[in-house]
Design an enzyme around this catalytic site. Structure first.
Site: not given
Ligand code: CIR
Length: 253
Positions: A18, A60, A65-66, A85, A131, A161, A248
């Site tokens: 993404l 991704d 971190e997410d 994700r 998100r 974020h 991230c």
């Molecule tokens: C996304 O859209 O989820 C990934 N391409 C980027 C995630 C970045 N994560 C973050 O800032 N913790």
């Protein structure tokens, strides 16, 4: 002190992940090199690095971190808000279980990305974003308050974020940009203010004796050094193409 870090290698499928940016297609060779340097930098900070194998099914998934919020005392597995994700958490769970007896979970209809959670000692700040929804933030707050922490919920206006625009670097000090500069929630902190043109460098990470920052932001580097921090600069160009920053790419605890 952080003792451990979990990272996950990016795979060839990273290019299919993404993104909202128009910075072009990531170059895999550079991406892998940048990730390797990220791991080396963490090792220099004195942490034990758990390096998970790439998972091509989830482009991704290097943005670990997410998928969770890990602290010295407890773990919360998130419920990532992007459909593509969400199931990344299935592969993360066994890795996280190796370190924690007690794990909490954010459950549907609550969604939460770890990128929307900032910890500053015993306080958490939780962004409501595309998100992370209100129910996810509410569940998070309820969990951490039960174990003696505080949480403040912050609806985001512009940032992707929460941690896209803010970092805690210890000693009651925040690095912040954009909508957070004058936000009342951060009024009691000493501030390193990052101007619009350097905004990407607000996503930096303090790991023990170092602050890791993206390369190409000499003013941010100078401000940190002036305050007595040791910095490590890393080229993040290929991760940035997919909205990724330094925080991230790891879970630090
Ligand atoms: C996304 O859209 O989820 C990934 N391409 C980027 C995630 C970045 N994560 C973050 O800032 N913790």
């Amino acid at each position: 002190m952080f003792k451990n870090v979990i990272v996950k290698n990016p795979g060839n499928s990273f290019v299919n992940g993404l993104t909202t940016s128009d910075l072009g297609k990531p170059i895999l060779e550079k991406l892998f090199e940048q990730h390797a340097q990220y791991v080396e930098a963490l090792k220099k900070c004195g942490v034990e690095v758990t390096q998970l194998a790439a998972d091509e099914a989830f482009p991704d998934s290097t943005f670990v971190e997410d998928t969770a919020v890990l602290t010295s005392e407890f773990a919360i597995i998130s419920n990532p808000g992007a459909e593509a994700r969400n199931r990344e958490i299935e592969a993360m769970e066994p890795a996280i279980q190796q370190f924690y007896d007690k794990i909490y979970y954010i459950k549907a209809p609550g969604t939460l990305d770890g990128g929307d959670v900032l910890q500053a000692e015993k306080k958490f700040y939780v962004g409501i974003s595309d998100r992370t929804n209100e129910e996810g933030a509410r569940q998070f707050k309820e969990i951490v308050e039960k174990v003696g922490y505080e949480a403040t919920i912050i609806p985001l206006k512009e940032f992707f974020h929460l941690k896209t625009g803010i970092a805690y670097v210890g000693e009651n000090r925040m690095v912040l940009a954009g909508e957070f500069v004058d936000h009342p929630a951060f009024a009691s902190y000493d501030k390193i203010i990052i101007p619009k043109e350097d905004e990407y460098s607000a996503n930096c990470i303090q790991v023990n004796d170092y602050v890791i920052i993206p390369a190409g932001y000499p003013e941010t580097n100078r401000k940190l050094i002036e305050l007595g921090y040791q910095t490590i600069e890393l080229n993040m160009s290929e991760f940035r193409k997919h909205d990724g920053g330094l925080s991230c790419l790891s879970l630090r605890f």
